[in-house]
Design an enzyme around this catalytic site. Structure first.
Site, PDB file in Angstrom:
ATOM      1  N   GLY A  40       0.828  -1.196   0.000  1.00 17.45           N
ATOM      2  CA  GLY A  40       0.000   0.000   0.000  1.00 17.45           C
ATOM      3  C   GLY A  40       0.860   1.243   0.000  1.00 17.45           C
ATOM      4  N   CYS A  41       0.276   2.327   0.394  1.00 14.38           N
ATOM      5  CA  CYS A  41       0.998   3.595   0.450  1.00 14.38           C
ATOM      6  C   CYS A  41       2.180   3.469   1.405  1.00 14.38           C
ATOM      7  CB  CYS A  41       0.055   4.695   0.926  1.00 14.38           C
ATOM      8  SG  CYS A  41       0.878   6.274   1.172  1.00 14.38           S
TER       9      CYS A  41
END
Length: 161
Positions: free
Chosen positions: A11-12
């Site tokens: 993810g981020c």
């Protein structure tokens, strides 16, 4: 002190770094890009899906005080490994769940954890890939939540182990 490294993508990278930095005996971490074909990628290039890179975190830790296995467990606790090409609100191949192993021992540890999760009924779409060049992200991405005071969307979930 015996410093070793690990590379995780889920993810981020802002949130992943935030959670990893709070793990016991993590010395430092760097957000960046890996797994793609372009050298010296920029955030804009990765975001445009032209590089094949994932947003990732390079974690340096004291191997005399913690283990790669413990970091892998944390990796699986802070994201949904069933989600493909994204995490939560972040959608795209740069946000994929992937472990970039640096040696065969790391690969074996990650495979064992993935197998354990599957045996417990969890869907795991995490990729296992030999590590390639890691390119540090731009300075404004490093330790983003510490700089802004924000909170990541990834949090420690129910323990799966």
């Amino acid at each position: 002190m015996k410093i070793e490294k690990a590379i995780f993508a889920c993810g981020c990278f802002w949130g992943v770094q935030h959670q990893m930095e709070r793990a016991k005996r993590v010395i430092r971490s760097t957000v960046g890009y890996t797994g793609g074909k372009e050298q010296h990628p920029t955030y804009q290039e990765v975001k445009a899906h032209t590089t094949g890179h994932a947003e990732a975190v390079l974690v340096e830790y004291d191997a005399e005080q913690t283990t790669y296995k413990e970091l892998c467990k944390l990796f699986f606790e802070i994201h949904d490994p069933a989600q493909t090409d994204g995490q939560g609100p972040d959608i795209g191949p740069q946000y994929r769940s992937e472990i970039f192993y640096l040696n065969e021992a790391q690969k074996a540890e990650a495979e064992a954890i993935i197998q354990l999760l599957r045996e417990k009924g969890y869907e795991v779409n995490t990729r296992l890939t030999p590590a390639s060049e890691f390119w540090p992200a731009e300075d404004y991405h490093q330790h983003y939540y510490d700089k802004t005071g924000g909170e990541p969307y990834c949090h420690i979930r129910v323990k799966k182990f």
